[in-house]
Design a protein around this motif. Structure first.
Motif, PDB file in Angstrom:
ATOM      1  N   PHE A 178       8.602 -11.557 -16.582  1.00 29.92           N
ATOM      2  CA  PHE A 178       8.091 -12.853 -16.117  1.00 29.92           C
ATOM      3  C   PHE A 178       9.064 -13.978 -16.451  1.00 29.92           C
ATOM      4  CE2 PHE A 178       5.489 -16.644 -16.154  1.00 29.92           C
ATOM      5  CZ  PHE A 178       4.634 -16.456 -15.087  1.00 29.92           C
ATOM      6  N   VAL A 179       9.561 -13.971 -17.687  1.00 29.18           N
ATOM      7  CA  VAL A 179      10.484 -15.020 -18.127  1.00 29.18           C
ATOM      8  C   VAL A 179      11.891 -14.782 -17.571  1.00 29.18           C
ATOM      9  CG1 VAL A 179      11.620 -16.036 -20.145  1.00 29.18           C
ATOM     10  CG2 VAL A 179       9.169 -15.524 -20.209  1.00 29.18           C
ATOM     11  N   GLY A 180      12.329 -13.529 -17.592  1.00 22.80           N
ATOM     12  CA  GLY A 180      13.704 -13.220 -17.222  1.00 22.80           C
ATOM     13  C   GLY A 180      14.028 -13.451 -15.755  1.00 22.80           C
ATOM     14  N   ILE A 181      13.044 -13.267 -14.870  1.00 23.20           N
ATOM     15  CA  ILE A 181      13.316 -13.460 -13.449  1.00 23.20           C
ATOM     16  C   ILE A 181      13.117 -14.905 -13.008  1.00 23.20           C
ATOM     17  CG2 ILE A 181      12.667 -11.083 -12.928  1.00 23.20           C
ATOM     18  CD1 ILE A 181      10.056 -12.119 -11.760  1.00 23.20           C
ATOM     19  N   ALA A 182      12.612 -15.747 -13.905  1.00 25.40           N
ATOM     20  CA  ALA A 182      12.321 -17.136 -13.521  1.00 25.40           C
ATOM     21  C   ALA A 182      13.566 -17.908 -13.062  1.00 25.40           C
ATOM     22  CB  ALA A 182      11.629 -17.859 -14.669  1.00 25.40           C
ATOM     23  N   PRO A 183      14.679 -17.893 -13.827  1.00 22.95           N
ATOM     24  CA  PRO A 183      15.856 -18.650 -13.363  1.00 22.95           C
ATOM     25  C   PRO A 183      16.345 -18.209 -11.989  1.00 22.95           C
ATOM     26  CG  PRO A 183      16.121 -18.016 -15.658  1.00 22.95           C
ATOM     27  CD  PRO A 183      14.928 -17.282 -15.152  1.00 22.95           C
ATOM     28  N   GLY A 184      16.445 -16.898 -11.772  1.00 21.74           N
ATOM     29  CA  GLY A 184      16.911 -16.397 -10.486  1.00 21.74           C
ATOM     30  C   GLY A 184      15.940 -16.719  -9.367  1.00 21.74           C
ATOM     31  N   SER A 185      14.634 -16.624  -9.650  1.00 21.17           N
ATOM     32  CA  SER A 185      13.631 -16.914  -8.623  1.00 21.17           C
ATOM     33  C   SER A 185      13.711 -18.364  -8.172  1.00 21.17           C
ATOM     34  CB  SER A 185      12.226 -16.611  -9.164  1.00 21.17           C
ATOM     35  OG  SER A 185      12.086 -15.239  -9.482  1.00 21.17           O
ATOM     36  N   PHE A 186      13.802 -19.275  -9.130  1.00 22.48           N
ATOM     37  CA  PHE A 186      13.902 -20.688  -8.771  1.00 22.48           C
ATOM     38  C   PHE A 186      15.245 -21.001  -8.112  1.00 22.48           C
ATOM     39  CE2 PHE A 186      10.464 -21.368 -11.983  1.00 22.48           C
ATOM     40  CZ  PHE A 186       9.564 -21.995 -11.126  1.00 22.48           C
ATOM     41  N   ALA A 187      16.307 -20.341  -8.579  1.00 22.47           N
ATOM     42  CA  ALA A 187      17.632 -20.605  -8.005  1.00 22.47           C
ATOM     43  C   ALA A 187      17.694 -20.176  -6.544  1.00 22.47           C
ATOM     44  CB  ALA A 187      18.705 -19.865  -8.811  1.00 22.47           C
ATOM     45  N   TYR A 188      17.200 -18.970  -6.249  1.00 17.72           N
ATOM     46  CA  TYR A 188      17.211 -18.493  -4.864  1.00 17.72           C
ATOM     47  C   TYR A 188      16.243 -19.296  -3.998  1.00 17.72           C
ATOM     48  CZ  TYR A 188      20.178 -14.449  -5.759  1.00 17.72           C
ATOM     49  OH  TYR A 188      21.244 -13.633  -6.052  1.00 17.72           O
ATOM     50  N   SER A 189      15.106 -19.686  -4.553  1.00 24.15           N
ATOM     51  CA  SER A 189      14.161 -20.515  -3.798  1.00 24.15           C
ATOM     52  C   SER A 189      14.776 -21.874  -3.474  1.00 24.15           C
ATOM     53  CB  SER A 189      12.869 -20.708  -4.600  1.00 24.15           C
ATOM     54  OG  SER A 189      12.219 -19.471  -4.821  1.00 24.15           O
TER      55      SER A 189
END
Length: 256
Positions: A178-189
């Motif tokens: 949950f925490v680890g994918i947050a930066p990539g998720s927001f960056a790609y979004s």
């Protein structure tokens, strides 16, 4: 007879979940349904999608999350297309949050399948390097999981399966995912939201081509427009930072 039935139930419990996933993947590829998750499909349906989101935002978010969780559970190789599409259609912060929740749910499905179907047998028969890898992974599970999640080098599907096989506790898997994918998720979004003018121009050109009766009508939107070198370097740096505590711990052991 009772022992035989118990054995059959155990085998069914172990192999039915992965067998169902494989069957679904085969059906999607045979029918060509997987093509709906692509840059081409996004451009071709952009006008209809934006209209639907404008009229039914909540339903659009829920459908997006359901598709994303399913894509992750089925190990779809281009889930980043969904993330970018979500940022483009829903806005970067709504898509980012929805992606984090949906991807974590989908990843958890794969984790449990690996833990129950493959992991039990492999843990019982682990020898040599596998046993050492399992012990080291469990000792520093949090740091390793954060490193694997933050660094975009490792396949997302592999990072969902290996921790289950190596016996990582679910609570650690869940919150580090949950925490680890947050930066990539927001960056790609965020990258997806920034593509609005490019995708709109591509969609207008495609619709004009179709209206004129010209075939085939191609799409020129490329991966390089979305996934930049700077973005990958930034995410890689986050992954290395997550591994620093483990490296320091390893270096201190010989000195002690």
């Amino acid at each position: 007879m009772a022992l035989l039935n118990q054995t059959n139930r155990s085998l069914l419990k172990r192999w039915l979940p992965p067998a169902l996933l494989v069957m679904i993947v085969v059906v999607l590829y045979v029918t060509g349904s997987y093509k709906w998750i692509s840059v081409e499909a996004l451009v071709q349906n952009y006008t209809r999608l934006t209209a639907f989101v404008g009229d039914y935002l909540l339903a659009a978010v829920l459908i997006y999350m359901a598709f994303y969780a399913l894509a992750v559970a089925l190990s779809f190789p281009a889930a980043w297309v969904l993330t970018v599409s979500g940022g483009l259609l829903l806005g970067w912060w709504v898509a980012g949050l929805a992606t984090i929740f949906a991807a974590t749910v989908g990843a958890s499905v794969l984790f449990f399948i690996a833990k129950t179907s493959l992991g039990e047998h492999m843990r019982e028969n682990a020898r040599g390097y596998i046993q050492k890898m399992r012990a080291g992974f469990q000792q520093d599970a949090v740091n390793y999981m954060l490193f694997l999640r933050l660094t975009p080098v490792f396949p997302f599907t592999l990072v969902n399966i290996v921790p289950g096989i190596l016996g990582v506790p679910f609570r650690i898997f869940f919150w580090t995912t949950f925490v680890g994918i947050a930066p990539g998720s927001f960056a790609y979004s965020y990258a997806g939201e920034g593509l609005d003018s490019i995708v709109r121009a591509q969609a207008d050109a495609y619709e004009a081509c179709v209206a004129a009766g010209n075939t085939p009508c191609g799409i020129s939107l490329k991966l390089g427009n979305i996934v930049t070198t700077d973005l990958l370097i930034a995410l890689g740096a986050l992954g290395v930072a997550a591994l620093i505590p483990t490296i320091i711990k390893r270096l201190r052991k010989p000195a002690a």
